[in-house]
Design a protein around this motif. Structure first.
Motif, PDB file in Angstrom:
ATOM      1  N   SER A  71       0.840  -1.207   0.000  1.00 30.89           N
ATOM      2  CA  SER A  71       0.000   0.000   0.000  1.00 30.89           C
ATOM      3  C   SER A  71       0.874   1.257   0.000  1.00 30.89           C
ATOM      4  CB  SER A  71      -0.945   0.001   1.189  1.00 30.89           C
ATOM      5  OG  SER A  71      -0.264  -0.352   2.353  1.00 30.89           O
ATOM      6  N   ARG A  86      -3.556   1.700  -9.682  1.00 32.05           N
ATOM      7  CA  ARG A  86      -2.856   1.030  -8.572  1.00 32.05           C
ATOM      8  C   ARG A  86      -3.642  -0.204  -8.125  1.00 32.05           C
ATOM      9  NH1 ARG A  86      -3.207   6.228  -8.391  1.00 32.05           N
ATOM     10  NH2 ARG A  86      -5.136   6.087  -7.211  1.00 32.05           N
ATOM     11  N   VAL A 107      -6.163   2.939  -3.467  1.00 31.89           N
ATOM     12  CA  VAL A 107      -5.921   1.830  -4.380  1.00 31.89           C
ATOM     13  C   VAL A 107      -7.118   1.701  -5.323  1.00 31.89           C
ATOM     14  CG1 VAL A 107      -5.741  -0.685  -4.393  1.00 31.89           C
ATOM     15  CG2 VAL A 107      -4.466   0.633  -2.725  1.00 31.89           C
TER      16      VAL A 107
END
Ligand SMILES: Cc1cc2nc3c(=O)[nH]c(=O)nc-3n(C[C@H](O)[C@H](O)[C@H](O)COP(=O)(O)OP(=O)(O)OC[C@H]3O[C@@H](n4cnc5c(N)ncnc54)[C@H](O)[C@@H]3O)c2cc1C
Length: 553
Positions: A71, A86, A107
């Motif tokens: 992350s 991502r 994300v």
């Protein structure tokens, strides 16, 4: 120009080899594949790519790695390549960590290992993300270039139109970008002709209207038919959903918008609470998908085209357009939503488009990189706007009238704001005055707690102080409440004047207004939920109700 890069990060050599193999077999024609075995190695690669001027389309990183979590790799690569998609790889047992990372590292997707078969569990997700990346990405040397003054309202209008219409372009500020001057001199464009829009073939539009830009880009502004089954005015979530379901019900369906598709939702940097998007979705991405889907199923879309009036002609509705033309339809959906309320403080009106922007955080954010900006408002749209601006600006100051934002802003957004170091919040405060020489330079604030004034240096003020319905184009027989919200179904029946207007034997259908065959959906309706999901739900219902209405005729 090198091919865009897909970067895979995993400390487990076997997993890394498996991802590489699957990616290579599908994406090698279009993308270069790179890999790294640790977070530090991945970030070095990202910086190197940037230094070389290469494009990074996607980073796929394992979450559990020694030294640096996936992350963090994704969050830090985002600082260098904000558009890159991502993806976090997690073990099934790590889903909780993945969900936490979605909020903290923004994300775009998480994938559980293993993903066999890749045709079902890997490629559809990556194809989708790469399509979205391709839609936003524009190679430096290609595409449209808009040259103008940052502080000219006309520059803002064209940026807003291109951005809202999901057309990628390069913005060149004539006072800051040396390339701007070269382009203007080469084409002989005078200062009075700005903004100027340069096309790839070398042609240029001087000081154009959004309409001329649309036409030059080959977007038709003429309807294909003379009479429609369903015309939808407003291409926000309600209108887009109605267009999709209207066309799939087999109705001749036309969707119009005075600006561009997406409505208020289109301006949202991140919609976190729309069903089916666990990592959130940007308004422009949701719009891109919805419009493509509606058009694929046969709906026609025209923009920028405003509807200014409607006349009832027996069973038909005659729409007057902003350019004086007319359209005829058997059923009509009003889905024109809401518009931001104007801020009354002195100095705001004269600086609108020159440093004062209404809800335009997405269009203008990058122009304020490294600068100081103010956001006024205490609701979710102000919070989302501030979060988006904080990615570019040196400092964002949120000014809110209320003492606390707990009742007006979602909890998750409050938390994100508290964790963002370059956002400051000042409550119990109002804007007193905006000052500047041709553009915003200072904003005077007044404390409601003790009456003191303070002056803040700022380059821009983004206003998010609520909205009012856009219903003035509707005929008087479409009953509204005192604030202009449209009454439908039983609310319409209960209104004074209903019996004078409604002459059918049946009751109005649930989202039908006091005029048979005119429906309303979304934020302009009384009692609307002001959510993307509810607007979409109502828009889809109207498609069905309009179909039923036509069967009754
Ligand atoms: C910054 C921001 C963030 C938000 N975030 C979220 C979120 O995270 N989750 C959530 O659920 N909701 C969110 N909302 C609320 C959500 O976007 C709205 O509830 C939703 O967009 C309402 O949809 P709508 O179709 O009714 O109208 P709108 O989205 O308001 O669209 C109306 C459209 O009609 C067009 N139009 C207006 N007048 C005319 C005319 N005369 N002729 C032709 N076209 C016309 C406009 O140009 C516009 O495109 C957010 C809103 C904002 C502003």
């Amino acid at each position: 120009m090198n091919k865009p890069v897909l970067l895979v990060v995993d400390d487990d050599p076997q997993v890394l080899a498996a991802v590489r193999r699957d990616l290579r077999s599908r994406y090698r024609e279009q993308y270069t594949l790179m890999s790294a075995e640790s977070g530090a190695e991945a970030l070095d690669a990202v910086r190197e790519l940037k230094a070389r001027g290469d494009a990074l389309a996607m980073v796929i990183s394992d979450q559990r790695m020694p030294g640096m979590l996936g992350s963090e790799v994704l969050a830090r690569s985002r600082e260098v390549y904000p558009l890159a998609k991502r993806v976090l790889l997690t073990a099934y047992s790590d889903i909780d960590a993945a969900i936490k990372a979605i909020n903290e590292a923004h994300v775009d997707h998480y994938l559980s290992k293993p993903w066999d078969p890749p045709e079902e569990r890997l490629y559809p997700v990556l194809d989708d993300l790469l399509d979205a990346w391709q839609a936003e990405y524009l190679p430096d040397a290609k595409g449209l270039r808009l040259v103008g003054h940052q502080w000219a309202p006309r520059s803002h209008a064209i940026k807003d139109f291109l951005g809202g219409s999901l057309i990628p372009y390069h913005w060149l500020d004539v006072e800051r970008d040396p390339e701007a001057r070269v382009l203007l001199d080469a084409a002989g464009v005078a200062a009075s002709e700005l903004p100027a829009l340069f096309f790839e073939d070398g042609s240029v539009l001087r000081d154009p209207e959004p309409r001329q830009v649309a036409e030059r880009l080959g977007r038709s502004l003429s309807a294909a038919y003379e009479v429609y089954d369903l015309v939808i005015v407003g291409a926000g979530p309600a209108g887009l959903a109605a267009a999709l379901y209207g066309a799939s019900e087999g109705m001749r369906t036309l969707l119009l918008d005075r600006h561009a598709p997406g409505g208020q939702a289109g301006t949202s940097a991140r919609i976190e609470n729309y069903l089916g998007f666990p990592t959130g979705v940007s308004g422009s991405e949701l719009t891109r998908r919805a419009l493509a889907q509606a058009q694929r199923l046969g709906a026609e879309f025209l923009a920028p085209l405003e509807v200014t009036a409607v006349a009832i002609d027996g069973g038909y509705k005659r729409l007057t357009l902003g350019d004086g033309r007319e359209l005829v339809t058997r059923t009509l959906l009003a889905a024109t939503g809401m518009i931001y309320r104007e801020h009354p403080a002195p100095g705001i009106a004269e600086h609108t488009g020159a440093g004062v922007y209404y809800g335009a955080a997405r269009t203008e954010a990058s122009a304020f990189a490294g600068r100081r900006v103010l956001v006024v408002g205490g609701g979710n749209s102000a919070g989302q706007g501030a979060m988006h601006l904080a990615r570019y600006a040196k400092e964002v100051l949120i000014v809110a009238r209320r003492e606390s934002l707990h009742d007006s802003m979602s909890h998750y957004l409050m938390e994100q704001i508290q964790k963002t170091p370059n956002i400051r919040l000042q409550t119990c405060t109002v804007i007193e005055r905006v000052e500047g020489n041709g553009h915003v330079e200072r904003v005077a604030l007044k404390s409601l707690a003790n009456g003191t004034s303070q002056v803040e240096e700022a380059d821009a003020l983004f206003v998010f102080i609520g909205a009012r319905p856009r219903t003035d184009w509707l005929p008087p027989n479409v009953l509204r409440d005192a604030n202009g919200f449209v009454l439908t179904g039983r609310d319409a029946m209960a209104a004074e004047g209903f019996a004078r207007i409604w002459k059918e034997r049946r009751e109005p259908l649930p989202l039908e207004t006091s005029v048979p065959g005119i429906f309303a959906a979304g934020d302009l309706r009384i009692g609307a939920m002001n959510r993307v999901a509810s607007a979409v739900g109502e828009g889809s219902m109207v498609a069905r109700l309009a179909h039923d209405y036509l069967e009754l005729q």
